[in-house]
Design a protein around this motif. Structure first.
Motif: not given
Length: 380
Positions: A99-121
């Motif tokens: 969404d605004l200010g948060v590109p998909q690749h960035l939130i997916d990187e965060v999910f990856g570091r949290l062990g959640l894989g991808q934002s559609f987890h």
């Protein structure tokens, strides 16, 4: 449900609002901007619930928001701590995205570091084969399309573009004779501008945070998009010849048939609604028009195609992808979204021209009667 999170390290404040759960799931992006408020996130969550109901998706609506500057070097750390705090919801119930200010690749990187894989987890975890579903989702998001883009980045703007094209068709105007002004050239506004340009419409005016750019003969949209930085701002030092630079506010008063606010929420207010000269406003940004401003526009004969129809292509497509109804073949996704969007916008515009019913009123009637959901949702 409303949750508030306070980041002790930076003072950032984050919010999660879950408007509706269907089959235990809600979907909606996570935004970050300085000044983001709880009431804003509430409005956005309500809009997401309208989108999912209008497009008969088997999921409710939610939204995340963080009051913090996305250009701050600590922004990624703030996003990661917010997602960690919301982990119980992200793990089981809340499917989020860019969404605004948060590109998909960035939130997916965060999910990856949290062990959640991808934002559609939360949805992927319901699959009998989560690894295969994750691979399908990633392939769809990363599918290459014309222009050097990825399908997941442009599908929402493609839907907005066809909302505009359908509006022009409703009053019998061909694309080459239709002019468009677009506020915002980030992921949504930029891809909408690209596909409108490809369809032959004249994108005469665009605006970013630095101001408004104008050319009466139509802007070279691909050239301008190539000059964007990571925040959707165009490098003024390399502008093509013949592009006129105007103040940022000039976008709303642009002499164009269609105005597309694709940047911030509440861009059109009672204070500036009388500046609007377009025949129709197509909301590419969520909650782009305040209710009071929309009423003022309607009184002047200017309809507003609401966000929960015009920009819902991204969320509809994401769930078609999750449910296995589309894949990584871009033409399949484009064909389905184009057909659905033209059908819905034609109905909105017909109700407006024939009965004087605003597009939002018609859209709310659809949203109030969502298709029944069989619980639980099965993700193939």
């Amino acid at each position: 449900m409303r949750l508030q999170w306070n980041d002790s390290a930076t003072g950032a404040i984050g919010y999660l609002v879950v408007h509706t759960l269907r089959s235990g799931l809600a979907t909606g992006g996570t935004r970050m901007r300085a000044g983001c408020t709880l009431s804003e996130v509430e409005d956005l969550a309500r809009g997401m619930a309208n989108k999912t109901a209008t497009f008969d998706l088997p999921v409710g609506g939610a939204k995340g928001g963080i009051d913090f500057d996305p250009k701050d070097p600590r922004a990624v750390e703030v996003l990661e701590r917010f997602c960690e705090a919301m982990r119980p919801w992200l793990d089981r119930h809340w499917v989020t995205a860019e969404d605004l200010g948060v590109p998909q690749h960035l939130i997916d990187e965060v999910f990856g570091r949290l062990g959640l894989g991808q934002s559609f987890h939360a949805a992927i975890g319901r699959s009998d084969d989560p690894a295969a579903t994750l691979a399908r989702v990633r392939a769809g998001l990363k599918a290459e399309v014309e222009g050097g883009f990825e399908l997941g980045d442009v599908i929402g703007g493609y839907g907005v573009a066809h909302s505009c094209l359908a509006a022009a068709v409703s009053w019998g105007q061909v694309p080459s004779e239709t002019t468009v002004a677009i506020q915002g050239v980030g992921t949504m506004g930029g891809s909408a501008a690209y596909y409108l340009h490809e369809a032959g419409m004249k994108v005469t005016t665009v605006a970013d945070a630095a101001g408004t750019l104008y050319s009466a003969d139509g802007l070279d949209v691909p050239a301008l998009l190539a000059l964007r930085d990571g925040y959707g701002e165009i490098d003024r030092s390399r502008l093509p010849d013949g592009v006129e630079q105007l103040p940022r506010a000039a976008i709303l008063s642009a002499d164009a048939d269609i105005l597309v606010p694709a940047a911030i929420s509440y861009a059109i207010t009672p204070d500036n609604s009388y500046d609007v000269r377009a025949r129709v406003v197509v909301e590419a940004a969520n909650a782009a028009t305040t209710p009071e401003a929309e009423a003022m526009l309607a009184a002047r004969g200017i309809p507003v195609l609401p966000d929960f129809v015009a920009n819902a292509g991204a969320v509809a497509w994401a769930w078609w992808l999750l449910l296995g109804q589309v894949d990584d073949a871009p033409d399949t996704s484009f064909d389905r979204l184009r057909t659905v969007m033209h059908t819905k916008v034609a109905q909105l515009m017909a109700a407006w021209t024939e009965e004087g019913v605003t597009p939002r009123e018609t859209g709310h009637r659809w949203a109030d009667e969502p298709a029944p959901t069989v619980s639980p949702v099965v993700i193939p």
